[in-house]
Write a protein that holds these residues in place. Structure first.
Motif, PDB file in Angstrom:
ATOM      1  N   ASP A   1      35.581  38.966  36.885  1.00 19.48           N
ATOM      2  CA  ASP A   1      35.077  40.329  37.045  1.00 19.48           C
ATOM      3  C   ASP A   1      33.906  40.604  36.098  1.00 19.48           C
ATOM      4  OD1 ASP A   1      36.641  40.599  34.668  1.00 19.48           O
ATOM      5  OD2 ASP A   1      36.806  42.740  35.050  1.00 19.48           O
TER       6      ASP A   1
ATOM      7  N   VAL B   1      43.347  37.863  36.560  1.00 16.61           N
ATOM      8  CA  VAL B   1      41.931  37.743  36.902  1.00 16.61           C
ATOM      9  C   VAL B   1      41.553  36.277  36.777  1.00 16.61           C
ATOM     10  CG1 VAL B   1      39.574  38.470  36.384  1.00 16.61           C
ATOM     11  CG2 VAL B   1      41.470  40.049  35.997  1.00 16.61           C
TER      12      VAL B   1
ATOM     13  N   TYR C   1      41.389  41.564  41.198  1.00 17.62           N
ATOM     14  CA  TYR C   1      42.563  41.836  40.370  1.00 17.62           C
ATOM     15  C   TYR C   1      43.836  41.511  41.155  1.00 17.62           C
ATOM     16  CZ  TYR C   1      38.829  44.074  37.881  1.00 17.62           C
ATOM     17  OH  TYR C   1      37.628  44.298  37.249  1.00 17.62           O
TER      18      TYR C   1
ATOM     19  N   ILE D   1      37.560  44.923  31.019  1.00 20.77           N
ATOM     20  CA  ILE D   1      38.708  45.239  31.871  1.00 20.77           C
ATOM     21  C   ILE D   1      39.496  46.419  31.316  1.00 20.77           C
ATOM     22  CG2 ILE D   1      40.875  44.379  32.831  1.00 20.77           C
ATOM     23  CD1 ILE D   1      39.722  41.608  32.797  1.00 20.77           C
TER      24      ILE D   1
END
Length: 304
Positions: A93, A238, A217, A146
């Protein structure tokens, strides 16, 4: 047989803090080895342990991997961008939101979000953390990125918490000593520094994270007993990618990819209890991040 723990201890001698001159990358040095500077993560974390094992496994392949300890994903992307590293371990991410994202060598394992509090803490969920002192990873780590999303998903504004960015071991000591209320860590299972803290269940937030921030996720389970005397805990996973600079020669990336494919059993740190992706079918699952041409060629040669 040599235990994984013994392999990890032996690999520790391969860590090198100083970056090598860029001109040496991919070129012969000493006995004809090609040097690759790998930005890893915090000492004591899964990134760093995996990187040391990868360096050891590559030793007979004509590659010399120089492992550098870092704060984590965001720090690693900065090192790549300014030419101080050739490869890096990065949370997916963190990578997909980078406009200059580097190509991937492969998808290597799953990181588990672990939101830890003291055993006797009154906190039971993320929404309870309003007014709390929370460590969202070291500055430059993917956990910082995150963690802000996680708080938002739980309806907690960043102004409602006191955020710090200490390294993992320091943060764990602060939580144990009552000077912090919680810490967030993204890593493998178990992470020794989190014992004897208690993990919060993140199951209610998985769907919210996916809806608001994308498909990266995953709902994952930390099995009972992963940490001493603990029940199973649902959390969020992740994927982690190994990436390389676009200028790293195809032959060098190809040799690195061969190490991933042919030494999978020796690349799982002793603390790992989570999902690994070290086979060709899973390694290529890098989503919207394209493979480096050198890696793609090796995967095609192995599996068409």
């Amino acid at each position: 047989m040599i235990s994984r723990r013994a392999v990890l201890r032996g690999a520790a001698g391969l860590a090198v803090g100083a970056a090598l001159p860029t001109g040496l990358v991919g070129c012969s040095r000493g006995g004809g080895e090609r040097v690759v500077r790998l930005a890893a993560g915090e000492a004591g974390g899964f990134y760093h342990a995996f990187a040391l094992l990868l360096a050891r496994a590559a030793a007979g392949s004509g590659l010399r991997i120089e492992v550098t300890a870092t704060a984590g994903s965001l720090d690693n992307l900065t090192l790549l961008a300014r030419g101080d590293a050739d490869c890096a371990l990065v949370l997916a991410d963190s990578l997909v939101e980078d406009p200059d994202r580097p190509p991937a060598v492969g998808r290597v394992y799953e990181n588990y979000l672990q939101l830890a509090v003291a055993v006797d803490s009154p906190y039971r969920g993320v929404a309870d953390l309003r007014g709390a002192r929370v460590n969202l990873g070291a500055a430059g780590s993917g956990a910082t990125h995150i963690g802000e999303k996680l708080l938002t998903a739980a309806g907690v504004d960043l102004t409602e918490v006191t955020v710090t960015h200490l390294p993992l071991r320091d943060a764990a000591a602060e939580v144990s000593g009552g000077r912090l209320d919680a810490l967030l860590w993204a890593g493998g299972l178990p992470t020794a520094a989190l014992n004897p803290l208690r993990l919060l269940d993140l199951d209610p937030l998985t769907a919210v994270m996916r809806e608001r921030f994308g498909y990266l996720y995953d709902p994952v389970l930390i099995p009972a007993g992963t940490y001493p005397n603990t029940a199973a805990v649902h959390t969020i996973g992740v994927a982690n990618l190994l990436v390389a600079t676009p200028t790293l020669p195809d032959a060098t990336v190809g040799a690195l990819t061969e190490v991933l494919l042919t030494h999978a059993d020796s690349l799982v740190p002793s603390e790992a209890a989570g999902t690994q992706f070290l086979d060709a079918r899973s390694l290529i699952g890098t989503g919207s991040v394209p493979l480096h041409p050198g890696a793609a060629a090796v995967y095609r040669r192995h599996h068409g």
